[in-house]
Write a protein that holds these residues in place. Structure first.
Motif, PDB file in Angstrom:
ATOM      1  N   THR A  13     -13.309   3.553  17.657  1.00  0.00           N
ATOM      2  CA  THR A  13     -13.378   3.290  16.180  1.00  0.00           C
ATOM      3  C   THR A  13     -12.649   4.636  15.533  1.00  0.00           C
ATOM      4  N   GLU A  14     -12.684   5.818  16.234  1.00  0.00           N
ATOM      5  CA  GLU A  14     -11.931   6.837  15.703  1.00  0.00           C
ATOM      6  C   GLU A  14     -10.324   6.473  15.722  1.00  0.00           C
TER       7      GLU A  14
ATOM      8  N   GLY B 253      -1.648   3.455   7.835  1.00  0.00           N
ATOM      9  CA  GLY B 253      -0.948   2.620   7.174  1.00  0.00           C
ATOM     10  C   GLY B 253      -1.434   2.703   5.669  1.00  0.00           C
ATOM     11  N   TYR B 254      -2.416   3.168   5.328  1.00  0.00           N
ATOM     12  CA  TYR B 254      -2.647   3.155   3.870  1.00  0.00           C
ATOM     13  C   TYR B 254      -1.936   4.323   3.273  1.00  0.00           C
ATOM     14  N   ASP B 255      -1.806   5.400   4.246  1.00  0.00           N
ATOM     15  CA  ASP B 255      -0.729   6.486   3.571  1.00  0.00           C
ATOM     16  C   ASP B 255       0.752   5.946   3.304  1.00  0.00           C
ATOM     17  N   GLN B 256       1.046   5.353   4.518  1.00  0.00           N
ATOM     18  CA  GLN B 256       2.420   4.621   4.285  1.00  0.00           C
ATOM     19  C   GLN B 256       2.592   3.567   3.112  1.00  0.00           C
ATOM     20  N   GLU B 257       1.356   2.951   2.800  1.00  0.00           N
ATOM     21  CA  GLU B 257       1.412   1.754   1.600  1.00  0.00           C
ATOM     22  C   GLU B 257       1.541   2.742   0.458  1.00  0.00           C
ATOM     23  N   GLU B 258       0.975   3.853   0.172  1.00  0.00           N
ATOM     24  CA  GLU B 258       0.887   4.722  -1.087  1.00  0.00           C
ATOM     25  C   GLU B 258       2.261   5.308  -1.171  1.00  0.00           C
TER      26      GLU B 258
ATOM     27  N   GLU C  97      -7.904   5.898  12.230  1.00  0.00           N
ATOM     28  CA  GLU C  97      -6.684   6.734  12.197  1.00  0.00           C
ATOM     29  C   GLU C  97      -5.467   5.782  12.059  1.00  0.00           C
ATOM     30  N   VAL C  98      -5.341   4.976  12.792  1.00  0.00           N
ATOM     31  CA  VAL C  98      -4.234   3.813  12.394  1.00  0.00           C
ATOM     32  C   VAL C  98      -4.421   3.299  10.958  1.00  0.00           C
ATOM     33  N   ARG C  99      -5.630   2.852  10.552  1.00  0.00           N
ATOM     34  CA  ARG C  99      -5.800   2.340   9.222  1.00  0.00           C
ATOM     35  C   ARG C  99      -5.086   3.464   8.265  1.00  0.00           C
ATOM     36  N   LYS C 100      -5.709   4.669   8.287  1.00  0.00           N
ATOM     37  CA  LYS C 100      -5.366   5.565   7.391  1.00  0.00           C
ATOM     38  C   LYS C 100      -3.656   5.918   7.519  1.00  0.00           C
TER      39      LYS C 100
END
Length: 89
Positions: A64-65, A74-79, A69-72
């Motif tokens: 889960t961690e 990805g979101y940071d890269q999208e931003e 972390e991978v999702r975050k």
């Protein structure tokens, strides 16, 4: 696309001089799929054996961690991509 490959050798398709795809005969493709599937299940079995003494709750927590972390990332890269896109316009 119509061609015949009587020698049953792979045919490399190039795009702009670089390998783009490989055409193989159906027998080779079936053999490859079987080998990939067999190896997949071997890896699963090895992983299960290597982790048989590990607490499942701890594994779930670790996974889960890692996913979060991978999702975050990805979101940071999208931003960042969105910000760059907005700065260009």
């Amino acid at each position: 696309m119509q061609f015949y490959n009587y020698r049953k050798e792979p045919v490399i398709v190039e795009k702009k001089g670089r390998p783009f795809a490989v055409v193989i005969n159906p027998e080779s493709f079936e053999s490859y799929k079987k080998a990939a599937k067999d190896r997949f299940f071997e890896v699963i079995e090895e992983t299960q054996q290597d982790n048989r003494s590990v607490d499942p709750d701890e594994v779930l927590k670790d996974v889960t961690e890692a996913v979060e972390e991978v999702r975050k990332e990805g979101y940071d890269q999208e931003e960042r991509d969105q910000a760059q896109s907005n700065n260009r316009h």
